[in-house]
Design a protein around this motif. Structure first.
Motif, PDB file in Angstrom:
ATOM      1  N   ILE A 441      13.688  55.801   2.861  1.00 54.24           N
ATOM      2  CA  ILE A 441      13.194  55.119   1.661  1.00 54.24           C
ATOM      3  C   ILE A 441      13.443  53.479   1.374  1.00 54.24           C
ATOM      4  CG2 ILE A 441      13.112  57.636   0.614  1.00 54.24           C
ATOM      5  CD1 ILE A 441      15.387  56.849  -1.466  1.00 54.24           C
ATOM      6  N   LYS A 442      14.271  53.376   1.952  1.00 55.36           N
ATOM      7  CA  LYS A 442      14.220  51.567   1.114  1.00 55.36           C
ATOM      8  C   LYS A 442      15.504  51.111   2.239  1.00 55.36           C
ATOM      9  CE  LYS A 442      14.380  52.690  -3.543  1.00 55.36           C
ATOM     10  NZ  LYS A 442      12.944  52.063  -4.188  1.00 55.36           N
ATOM     11  N   SER A 443      15.025  49.292   2.173  1.00 54.91           N
ATOM     12  CA  SER A 443      15.822  49.095   2.997  1.00 54.91           C
ATOM     13  C   SER A 443      16.453  47.528   2.015  1.00 54.91           C
ATOM     14  CB  SER A 443      15.043  49.044   4.312  1.00 54.91           C
ATOM     15  OG  SER A 443      14.709  49.620   5.374  1.00 54.91           O
ATOM     16  N   GLN A 444      17.341  47.773   2.530  1.00 52.55           N
ATOM     17  CA  GLN A 444      17.673  45.510   1.634  1.00 52.55           C
ATOM     18  C   GLN A 444      16.895  44.843   2.769  1.00 52.55           C
ATOM     19  OE1 GLN A 444      19.240  45.713  -0.463  1.00 52.55           O
ATOM     20  NE2 GLN A 444      21.671  45.655   0.260  1.00 52.55           N
ATOM     21  N   PRO A 445      16.750  43.497   2.053  1.00 57.52           N
ATOM     22  CA  PRO A 445      16.114  42.674   2.812  1.00 57.52           C
ATOM     23  C   PRO A 445      17.254  42.334   4.002  1.00 57.52           C
ATOM     24  CG  PRO A 445      15.881  42.186   0.256  1.00 57.52           C
ATOM     25  CD  PRO A 445      16.777  42.873   0.301  1.00 57.52           C
ATOM     26  N   VAL A 446      16.861  41.258   5.210  1.00 58.00           N
ATOM     27  CA  VAL A 446      16.966  40.513   5.975  1.00 58.00           C
ATOM     28  C   VAL A 446      17.653  39.180   5.294  1.00 58.00           C
ATOM     29  CG1 VAL A 446      17.357  39.291   7.629  1.00 58.00           C
ATOM     30  CG2 VAL A 446      16.190  41.601   7.469  1.00 58.00           C
ATOM     31  N   PHE A 447      18.826  39.133   4.838  1.00 61.62           N
ATOM     32  CA  PHE A 447      19.354  37.668   4.054  1.00 61.62           C
ATOM     33  C   PHE A 447      19.318  36.776   4.632  1.00 61.62           C
ATOM     34  CE2 PHE A 447      20.336  40.561   0.631  1.00 61.62           C
ATOM     35  CZ  PHE A 447      19.488  40.327  -0.052  1.00 61.62           C
ATOM     36  N   TYR A 448      19.723  36.833   6.591  1.00 57.50           N
ATOM     37  CA  TYR A 448      20.274  36.076   7.658  1.00 57.50           C
ATOM     38  C   TYR A 448      20.009  36.096   8.674  1.00 57.50           C
ATOM     39  CZ  TYR A 448      23.490  38.514   9.676  1.00 57.50           C
ATOM     40  OH  TYR A 448      24.376  39.358  10.185  1.00 57.50           O
ATOM     41  N   ALA A 449      19.478  34.956   9.494  1.00 56.64           N
ATOM     42  CA  ALA A 449      19.088  35.446  10.031  1.00 56.64           C
ATOM     43  C   ALA A 449      19.905  36.134  11.082  1.00 56.64           C
ATOM     44  CB  ALA A 449      18.226  33.701  11.102  1.00 56.64           C
ATOM     45  N   ALA A 450      19.376  37.214  11.716  1.00 58.18           N
ATOM     46  CA  ALA A 450      20.600  38.252  12.104  1.00 58.18           C
ATOM     47  C   ALA A 450      20.319  37.927  13.879  1.00 58.18           C
ATOM     48  CB  ALA A 450      20.754  39.306  12.156  1.00 58.18           C
ATOM     49  N   GLU A 451      19.120  37.449  14.131  1.00 57.38           N
ATOM     50  CA  GLU A 451      19.087  37.634  15.770  1.00 57.38           C
ATOM     51  C   GLU A 451      19.747  36.297  16.830  1.00 57.38           C
ATOM     52  OE1 GLU A 451      15.285  35.595  19.060  1.00 57.38           O
ATOM     53  OE2 GLU A 451      15.169  35.303  16.428  1.00 57.38           O
ATOM     54  N   GLY A 452      20.765  37.716  17.821  1.00 60.29           N
ATOM     55  CA  GLY A 452      21.669  36.722  18.634  1.00 60.29           C
ATOM     56  C   GLY A 452      22.956  36.742  18.248  1.00 60.29           C
ATOM     57  N   VAL A 453      23.007  37.650  16.802  1.00 58.87           N
ATOM     58  CA  VAL A 453      24.075  38.196  16.115  1.00 58.87           C
ATOM     59  C   VAL A 453      24.687  39.895  16.995  1.00 58.87           C
ATOM     60  CG1 VAL A 453      25.718  38.632  14.300  1.00 58.87           C
ATOM     61  CG2 VAL A 453      24.452  36.964  14.532  1.00 58.87           C
ATOM     62  N   VAL A 454      25.810  39.524  17.339  1.00 58.84           N
ATOM     63  CA  VAL A 454      26.662  41.041  18.078  1.00 58.84           C
ATOM     64  C   VAL A 454      27.410  41.026  17.183  1.00 58.84           C
ATOM     65  CG1 VAL A 454      25.438  40.174  20.527  1.00 58.84           C
ATOM     66  CG2 VAL A 454      27.753  39.785  19.868  1.00 58.84           C
ATOM     67  N   THR A 455      28.431  42.610  17.461  1.00 56.91           N
ATOM     68  CA  THR A 455      29.124  43.139  16.963  1.00 56.91           C
ATOM     69  C   THR A 455      30.191  43.584  18.290  1.00 56.91           C
ATOM     70  OG1 THR A 455      28.341  43.110  14.511  1.00 56.91           O
ATOM     71  CG2 THR A 455      30.462  44.067  14.964  1.00 56.91           C
ATOM     72  N   ARG A 456      31.424  43.532  18.549  1.00 53.48           N
ATOM     73  CA  ARG A 456      32.496  43.922  19.336  1.00 53.48           C
ATOM     74  C   ARG A 456      33.403  43.956  18.458  1.00 53.48           C
ATOM     75  NH1 ARG A 456      30.789  38.852  23.840  1.00 53.48           N
ATOM     76  NH2 ARG A 456      28.552  39.762  23.857  1.00 53.48           N
ATOM     77  N   GLN A 457      33.589  45.721  18.982  1.00 54.69           N
ATOM     78  CA  GLN A 457      34.835  46.314  18.890  1.00 54.69           C
ATOM     79  C   GLN A 457      35.950  45.612  19.475  1.00 54.69           C
ATOM     80  OE1 GLN A 457      35.369  51.016  18.787  1.00 54.69           O
ATOM     81  NE2 GLN A 457      37.133  50.430  16.667  1.00 54.69           N
ATOM     82  N   PHE A 458      36.888  45.137  19.425  1.00 48.18           N
ATOM     83  CA  PHE A 458      38.357  45.029  20.479  1.00 48.18           C
ATOM     84  C   PHE A 458      38.979  46.033  19.957  1.00 48.18           C
ATOM     85  CE2 PHE A 458      35.127  41.278  20.740  1.00 48.18           C
ATOM     86  CZ  PHE A 458      35.539  41.218  22.557  1.00 48.18           C
ATOM     87  N   GLU A 459      40.432  45.837  20.803  1.00 47.04           N
ATOM     88  CA  GLU A 459      42.030  45.868  20.518  1.00 47.04           C
ATOM     89  C   GLU A 459      42.701  45.352  20.800  1.00 47.04           C
ATOM     90  OE1 GLU A 459      42.107  49.705  23.158  1.00 47.04           O
ATOM     91  OE2 GLU A 459      41.427  50.692  21.444  1.00 47.04           O
TER      92      GLU A 459
END
Length: 716
Positions: A441-459
């Motif tokens: 029903i609602k979405s937060q605005p895009v507050f920063y340029a996230a194109e090309g941003v990745v999140t990776r999980q490591f151990e």
């Protein structure tokens, strides 16, 4: 509890981060040059076990505040003069005050209630609209209480801390207002229909109080009743029942705890036609006894001490177990969600988590309950409902590989608001009618340029071989290019889970500029349930710090960053983590952000709410535990001869949970030893170190300017 800045804990007893050419040359950020014998005197006093800086524990003391103002002026002059500070401040304000933010609401009786702050309403508006309008994109809000206007009219620095409204019509509410954001607050009865405080209504003066409705004319209260009514932790130890129309002094005593308890508080659940009320006695931060109020007096529930009571629905007391429990010959595992039948005393298992899965929140409603889970730190949402053969749980379909959070539940209808987000995808809010399917029903605005941003999980592998997960978020091009300025955030305590959420300010102020942001899921938190937390309690706490160091070493080994480019950040209990990291492993870090911290671990239990945390840290009065605390206490392990990265301390004068004396004394000791540091103490703001959005923007701009300059991300 002492929770992380900008995060909330689900634990019921919550007593619940962020800076100019920073140069290490010349003055190098040092404070005023200490007197010739200042360092020697400090060294001798600390060696003798005599604290030479106790005067800084006088929160409003003239000498202490003069020192604070001088350090503020010195540090702010440097940080705010950096070329990046003004743009960062403007960006933070734009994000924090955006009119396009999702209005977070609570649901009751057909209305969505919201508290809203922006650049016009700095203190905020308490408002509402019909739920049907909210979920279909309505924009017409009914203002219930204007906190800016109220503060101006009454000449008070009011901070709105919430409202508790009485069923079934939810017309009258106990509104909580604090002065400057402190935990101690005033509670006043407010009439929504009249849009006015109730004349001769229920009122509690400033204190760390707790209230619960037991009917439209009955309020259960725990507050400062005068002499001997508080625990050693500064919380109430007495619960009374106050009837409308009677004097405060005539309230009937229901329960008295002991001075050694953390505190006692009332609770209640609306069952649809009446309140079921009770009292919780917190003997320690984690050990509690729950009582129901019956016609025959108080009746203790048979739960084990380490239990979180979520509420009462359909005649069942719903609880989460933080210990293994055997009851009437049946074993119930650590982390399970159970229901106690209040009629026959039987126990029902509602959900038992698998390995690497943890229950994060339990929210009952009339007809069942919702549970949010972490499955290897990936969010999931379940609905559980009673059936003839036991409880049936169904997964609610939401996107994978992100953070799932319950926003609001209508306790009568089961209507649900739930959000999904990840570091590069803003929050999306879903609405679900009970038994239906979620609809965005609602979405937060895009507050920063996230194109090309990745999140990776490591151990990472900790010193004792335990596998420690962590998340790295950055532009993929930055990670491919090699070592980069990095902020590693950690908390590690009180079963608080640190999750990879979307942050517009971190994205705009840090990731867009080429920084890397890391969160470390170290022991002490709740990412893998109670056992993950309990592994680092008291004398086992070094494991938490070793976990954090292991993540840092892993980042360096992978070539993501270097020691000179690695900064660390934490607040509250995370501030203690920062202090330990500074004193134990200064070789690993180029910058350390130490927020609203605990640092004197030999006196923490004597300062403000500190006595309530001995269940987490241990007691300085117990020889074995004191001996361990002496090995980790940052204030007592600061080496006059060591080479430390220049830390940035930030705290709040109005923080009446973690004493600002912790940060003051550590900074003063560094000053005497000639170690460079930066220091900023907000004169108001409470434990979050900011009382309004403008102060939050300043805190964030200072924080990221500090890290950017210190780690080489920002040019002078």
């Amino acid at each position: 509890m002492i929770g992380p800045l900008g995060n909330s804990s689900i634990r019921p007893l919550s007593l619940l981060l962020v800076i100019a050419g920073l140069s290490l040359g010349a003055c190098g950020g040092r404070s005023d040059t200490p007197e010739d014998n200042d360092s020697d005197q400090m060294r001798q006093a600390m060696a003798d076990g005599t604290d030479p800086n106790l005067w800084l524990e006088e929160v409003e003391g003239e000498r202490a505040l003069d020192w604070v103002r001088a350090e503020n002026a010195r540090s702010l002059e440097e940080l705010q003069s950096h070329a990046a500070y003004a743009p960062m401040l403007a960006e933070a304000r734009e994000i924090l005050t955006s009119q396009d933010r999702i209005p977070e609401v609570s649901l009751r009786d057909g209305f969505a209630y919201n508290f809203w702050q922006d650049d016009t309403h700095v203190r905020g508006l308490w408002r509402r609209m019909p739920t049907a309008a909210y979920v279909t994109g309505g924009t017409e809000w009914e203002t219930l209480l204007d906190i800016d206007a109220l503060a101006e009219a009454e000449g008070e620095n009011w901070v709105f801390e919430g409202a508790l409204c009485v069923a079934p019509d939810y017309r009258r509410c106990m509104v909580t207002l604090s002065r400057g954001g402190s935990d101690a607050a005033v509670k006043r009865e407010y009439d929504i229909a009249e849009k006015a405080f109730v004349e001769d209504g229920f009122f509690l003066d400033e204190a760390k109080s707790g209230v619960a409705w037991a009917g439209e004319d009955t309020l259960l209260i725990a507050t400062d009743f005068g002499d001997n009514s508080l625990t050693e932790s500064g919380y109430p130890r007495i619960v009374k029942r106050w009837q409308r129309g009677t004097a405060f002094a005539e309230a009937e005593t229901l329960f008295e705890g002991e001075a050694e308890d953390v505190g006692v508080w009332p609770f209640s659940s609306w069952t649809g036609d009446a309140y079921q009320a009770g009292v919780v006695r917190a003997e320690t931060f984690y050990d509690s006894v729950h009582y129901l109020i019956t016609d025959k007096g108080l009746s203790a529930l048979p739960f084990p001490p380490k239990t979180d009571l979520a509420g009462i629905t359909q005649g069942l007391a719903i609880a989460s177990l933080n210990q293994d429990w055997t009851y009437e010959g049946v074993d119930y595992p650590l982390g399970a969600v159970i229901g106690l039948d209040l009629a026959d005393g039987g126990i029902q298992t509602i959900y038992a988590p698998a390995d690497r899965t943890a229950v994060q929140a339990v929210v009952p409603f009339k007809g069942g309950l919702y549970l949010t889970l972490l499955d290897n730190i990936r969010g999931r949402l379940l609905m559980a409902q009673p059936r003839s053969l036991g409880w049936q749980t169904n997964t609610i379909d939401l996107p994978d590989n992100g953070v799932v959070s319950i926003g609001a539940v209508d306790e009568m209808t089961g209507d649900l608001l739930v959000s999904y987000e990840n570091p590069s995808q803003p929050e999306t809010l879903y609405y679900q009618k009970a038994g239906g399917v979620p609809t965005a029903i609602k979405s937060q605005p895009v507050f920063y340029a996230a194109e090309g941003v990745v999140t990776r999980q490591f151990e990472a592998i900790s010193r004792d071989g335990t596998v420690i997960p962590y998340f790295v978020t950055a532009k993929e091009s930055v990670l491919e290019a090699g070592p980069a300025p990095t902020i590693q955030y950690g908390y590690g305590g009180f079963q608080v889970s640190i999750l990879p959420t979307y942050s517009g300010t971190t994205g705009r102020l840090w990731l867009e500029r080429g920084g890397v942001y890391v969160i470390a899921n170290i022991r002490g938190g709740g990412e893998f349930g109670p056992a993950w937390h309990q592994a680092g309690l008291k004398t086992e706490r070094q494991k938490i710090y070793d976990d954090f160091f292991a993540v840092s070493e892993s980042l360096i080994e992978k070539g993501i960053t270097t020691p000179a480019q690695l900064g660390i950040l934490g607040g509250s209990n995370g501030g203690l983590l920062m202090g330990v990291s500074l004193t134990q492993r200064p070789d690993l870090y180029g910058a350390v952000g130490i927020g609203v911290p605990l640092l004197d671990m030999l006196r923490f239990d004597q300062l403000l709410a500190g006595a309530s945390w001995v269940g987490e840290y241990g007691s300085p009065d117990i020889a074995e535990e004191r001996a361990f605390l002496e090995t980790i206490s940052p204030y007592h392990n600061l080496d006059p001869e060591a080479d430390y990265p220049r830390p940035y301390f930030f705290t709040s004068t109005k923080d009446d949970r973690v004493h600002p004396g912790h940060a003051r004394k550590m900074a003063r000791l560094m000053q005497a030893y000639g170690h460079p540091f930066l220091y900023y103490e907000n004169i108001e703001g409470g434990h979050g170190a900011a009382a309004n959005l403008d102060q939050q923007a300043i805190r964030l701009a200072l924080q990221f300017t500090y890290f950017g300059a210190e780690l080489g991300l920002l040019a002078d």
